[in-house]
Design a protein around this motif. Structure first.
Motif, PDB file in Angstrom:
ATOM      1  N   PRO A 227       0.784  -1.230   0.000  1.00 47.93           N
ATOM      2  CA  PRO A 227       0.000   0.000   0.000  1.00 47.93           C
ATOM      3  C   PRO A 227       0.821   1.287   0.000  1.00 47.93           C
ATOM      4  O   PRO A 227       0.248   2.366  -0.113  1.00 47.93           O
ATOM      5  CB  PRO A 227      -0.803  -0.112   1.304  1.00 47.93           C
ATOM      6  N   ASP A 305      -2.044  -5.778  -3.608  1.00 51.04           N
ATOM      7  CA  ASP A 305      -1.897  -7.151  -4.082  1.00 51.04           C
ATOM      8  C   ASP A 305      -2.422  -7.222  -5.514  1.00 51.04           C
ATOM      9  O   ASP A 305      -3.505  -6.700  -5.794  1.00 51.04           O
ATOM     10  CB  ASP A 305      -2.707  -8.079  -3.178  1.00 51.04           C
ATOM     11  N   PHE A 309      -8.606  -6.676  -6.765  1.00 54.91           N
ATOM     12  CA  PHE A 309      -9.010  -5.502  -7.541  1.00 54.91           C
ATOM     13  C   PHE A 309      -7.844  -4.907  -8.321  1.00 54.91           C
ATOM     14  O   PHE A 309      -7.695  -3.690  -8.396  1.00 54.91           O
ATOM     15  CB  PHE A 309      -9.645  -4.435  -6.634  1.00 54.91           C
ATOM     16  N   ALA A 334      -4.470  -3.140   0.345  1.00 53.46           N
ATOM     17  CA  ALA A 334      -4.822  -1.903   1.062  1.00 53.46           C
ATOM     18  C   ALA A 334      -5.613  -2.197   2.337  1.00 53.46           C
ATOM     19  O   ALA A 334      -5.396  -1.553   3.368  1.00 53.46           O
ATOM     20  CB  ALA A 334      -5.625  -0.995   0.139  1.00 53.46           C
ATOM     21  N   MET A 385     -11.934   1.660  -3.834  1.00 48.69           N
ATOM     22  CA  MET A 385     -12.417   2.602  -4.857  1.00 48.69           C
ATOM     23  C   MET A 385     -13.795   3.131  -4.479  1.00 48.69           C
ATOM     24  O   MET A 385     -14.671   3.285  -5.338  1.00 48.69           O
ATOM     25  CB  MET A 385     -12.492   1.905  -6.242  1.00 48.69           C
ATOM     26  N   VAL A 411      -9.694   5.871   5.336  1.00 46.75           N
ATOM     27  CA  VAL A 411      -8.239   5.905   5.523  1.00 46.75           C
ATOM     28  C   VAL A 411      -7.622   6.407   4.221  1.00 46.75           C
ATOM     29  O   VAL A 411      -7.666   5.735   3.199  1.00 46.75           O
ATOM     30  CB  VAL A 411      -7.668   4.518   5.883  1.00 46.75           C
TER      31      VAL A 411
HETATM   32  N1  SAH Z   1      -4.651  -4.049  -5.769  1.00 43.47           N
HETATM   33  C1  SAH Z   1      -4.845  -3.005  -4.799  1.00 43.47           C
HETATM   34  C2  SAH Z   1      -6.181  -2.332  -4.942  1.00 43.47           C
HETATM   35  C3  SAH Z   1      -6.382  -1.590  -6.216  1.00 43.47           C
HETATM   36  S1  SAH Z   1      -7.944  -0.781  -6.285  1.00 43.47           S
HETATM   37  C4  SAH Z   1      -4.692  -3.578  -3.388  1.00 43.47           C
HETATM   38  O1  SAH Z   1      -4.623  -4.793  -3.214  1.00 43.47           O
HETATM   39  O2  SAH Z   1      -4.599  -2.792  -2.444  1.00 43.47           O
HETATM   40  C5  SAH Z   1      -7.518   0.840  -5.786  1.00 43.47           C
HETATM   41  C6  SAH Z   1      -8.141   1.175  -4.455  1.00 43.47           C
HETATM   42  O3  SAH Z   1      -7.393   0.580  -3.411  1.00 43.47           O
HETATM   43  C7  SAH Z   1      -8.141   2.639  -4.136  1.00 43.47           C
HETATM   44  O4  SAH Z   1      -9.241   3.290  -4.720  1.00 43.47           O
HETATM   45  C8  SAH Z   1      -8.246   2.633  -2.630  1.00 43.47           C
HETATM   46  O5  SAH Z   1      -9.570   2.410  -2.227  1.00 43.47           O
HETATM   47  C9  SAH Z   1      -7.459   1.398  -2.269  1.00 43.47           C
HETATM   48  N2  SAH Z   1      -6.078   1.709  -1.860  1.00 43.47           N
HETATM   49  C10 SAH Z   1      -4.946   1.266  -2.430  1.00 43.47           C
HETATM   50  N3  SAH Z   1      -3.875   1.714  -1.760  1.00 43.47           N
HETATM   51  C11 SAH Z   1      -4.334   2.439  -0.733  1.00 43.47           C
HETATM   52  C12 SAH Z   1      -3.712   3.178   0.318  1.00 43.47           C
HETATM   53  N4  SAH Z   1      -2.398   3.244   0.475  1.00 43.47           N
HETATM   54  N5  SAH Z   1      -4.519   3.819   1.208  1.00 43.47           N
HETATM   55  C13 SAH Z   1      -5.853   3.775   1.077  1.00 43.47           C
HETATM   56  N6  SAH Z   1      -6.483   3.104   0.110  1.00 43.47           N
HETATM   57  C14 SAH Z   1      -5.744   2.447  -0.785  1.00 43.47           C
END
Ligand code: SAH
Length: 463
Positions: A227, A305, A309, A334, A385, A411
């Motif tokens: 993240p 990951d 998503f 995340a 998202m 967050v």
């Molecule tokens: N593959 C990523 C998710 C991608 S979708 C994972 O596994 O984390 C993108 C969404 O992930 C963003 O819109 C947000 O909701 C979330 N996200 C990703 N990184 C983040 C972070 N550092 N802090 C908060 N939300 C995060």
């Protein structure tokens, strides 16, 4: 950088040490280790210096410093307790353009002696630029625990085969891959564990059987970058990041993480944002394929990951269809990262027995989710998202029976130095977001566990 790190060959070359105390003896000892020809000038000498003289390791000039001694030297170290003498050595050396070091006096130094970790032929030198030799020594001690003494043996072994490997694999890129397979594989394991002979046998076998073509095959690494906090990368992610030829990265990959990719690797931004796509998904799939077909080691670096998503599945489907080898490295998603760094356990025996991850991305202003299951009690719902669609999401959940008092956390940029957490309720969080305008990426966490933030929050951002 205030000093240029250099490793100087002083073998059999004349070096002068001025002074006869313990510090002078230590400096002379260091020069001797590098096989310099050492002359030491001092009218008096300490026991440790005397020991070097007795062992006939250094030449002793039993006199006060005089400038002509410098005529023969390539460098000089002054370590007397007389400031005037030290200054004179400095002045005379400068006049002759000879490199000079005055112990414990950075202002009178052309070069400084770093703290050294000696695993010859591997040598690690740590310098604080004269600011804090003790800190440099502490760092060296830490490195000592990381680099076992047998590293030197490994370097000796590969050094013996350098030319042979060069002859067999004419291209630099092939050699790099060959050496990486040796230094990260069984050969290194054996040698580092003290089984040097076995290591050498395995090495010889590998050198014989490895074909140039094998070293030219492309591969794709689909890697989760986590993240944001670079310390949340896995060892495997870091290793593959260090050996990639080209990297395609997302908007979500933090610049701290990107900085850890092999410096020579080409960097290509293929980030996507909610409303627009910098490079469309099909194009990304194609880019990965083409680069791997050219024999490159392609790093596809994705936030969090890649299988959550992240459309990681789609990217490797194309590769699988074309028989391109690939590896997938999970990352901290995340939900895990943000929950941990916000002090919100995703499950808790008293409040939540399950946790659901959903995407809150609107399609034509709508959200197509299984509302009946999301409003079930004793669970945590994490929405990726979900920022833009927050008013729709929270309204729908209430319409389907989730209490309007249900705690909700936002967050923002979790695990990074820009992390911000807002806590409110299902009824009020959308208005709060409207007011506070969190920036992307922001994660939504819904459930009783959110209340634990008050007592469990630990991650403090220091500006
Ligand atoms: N593959 C990523 C998710 C991608 S979708 C994972 O596994 O984390 C993108 C969404 O992930 C963003 O819109 C947000 O909701 C979330 N996200 C990703 N990184 C983040 C972070 N550092 N802090 C908060 N939300 C995060």
């Amino acid at each position: 950088m205030d000093y240029l790190p250099l490793f100087v060959d002083v073998k059999n070359r004349p070096c002068l040490v001025v002074g006869g105390g313990d510090i002078a003896a230590r400096k002379a000892g260091l020069l001797l280790k590098a096989q310099a020809r050492v002359t030491l000038v001092s009218p008096r000498v300490s026991i440790s210096t005397q020991a070097l003289i007795n062992a006939e390791k250094i030449q002793w000039v039993n006199a006060l410093f005089s400038a002509e001694l410098l005529n023969e030297s390539i460098l000089v170290i002054a370590a007397t307790d007389d400031e005037d003498v030290n200054r004179e050595v400095y002045k005379q050396a400068k006049q002759r353009n000879i490199l000079v070091n005055v112990a414990d006096c950075p202002a009178l130094c052309d070069f400084i002696l770093p703290s050294i970790l000696d695993r010859s032929p591997i040598v690690v030198a740590v310098s604080s630029g004269g600011k804090s030799p003790i800190l440099a020594r502490q760092l060296r001690a830490r490195l000592e625990t990381l680099i076992p003494p047998t590293y030197g043996r490994l370097a000796e072994l590969v050094g013996r085969y350098r030319e042979k490997v060069q002859d067999k694999f004419p291209k630099i890129s092939m050699r790099r891959r060959f050496w990486e397979s040796i230094l990260q594989g069984k050969v290194a394991d054996h040698v580092l564990a003290g089984r040097e002979q076995l290591g050498e046998e395995v090495f010889q076998a590998m050198l014989q059987k490895t074909q140039s073509e094998e070293l030219q095959k492309g591969e794709v690494y689909l890697v989760g970058a986590g993240p944001g906090d670079p310390e949340l990368l896995t060892f495997k992610a870091l290793r593959l990041m260090q050996q990639a030829d080209i990297v395609f990265y997302d908007r979500l990959v933090s610049k701290e993480v990107l900085a850890l990719v092999r410096r020579e690797a080409e960097q290509v931004y293929v980030g996507k944002q909610r409303a627009w796509h910098a490079v469309r998904q099909e194009e990304i799939n194609q880019l990965l394929l083409v680069q791997a077909q050219q024999g490159k080691r392609v790093l596809r670096l994705k936030g969090g990951d890649p299988f959550i998503f992240g459309r990681g599945g789609e990217e490797i489907e194309t590769l699988a269809a074309e028989n391109i080898p690939f590896q997938v490295v999970p990352g901290i998603t995340a939900a895990s990262g943000c929950a941990s760094y916000a002090g919100i356990p995703l499950t808790h025996r008293d409040y939540s027995q399950s946790c659901t991850f959903v995407t809150g991305q609107l399609k034509q202003g709508e959200l197509d989710l299984n509302w009946a299951s999301l409003v079930q009690p004793r669970q945590t719902v994490v929405v990726y998202m979900g920022l833009a669609g927050l008013p729709v999401l929270t309204q729908k959940l209430q319409d389907h029976g989730m209490p309007s008092t249900m705690p909700v956390a936002l967050v923002q940029q979790g695990t990074t130095s820009h992390q911000k957490v807002w806590i409110s309720t299902l009824a009020e969080i959308a208005a709060l977001a409207e007011r506070e305008q969190p920036v992307a990426p922001t994660l939504v966490i819904i459930g009783e566990v959110v209340n634990l933030h008050n007592s469990l929050s630990w991650f403090e951002i220091k500006d």
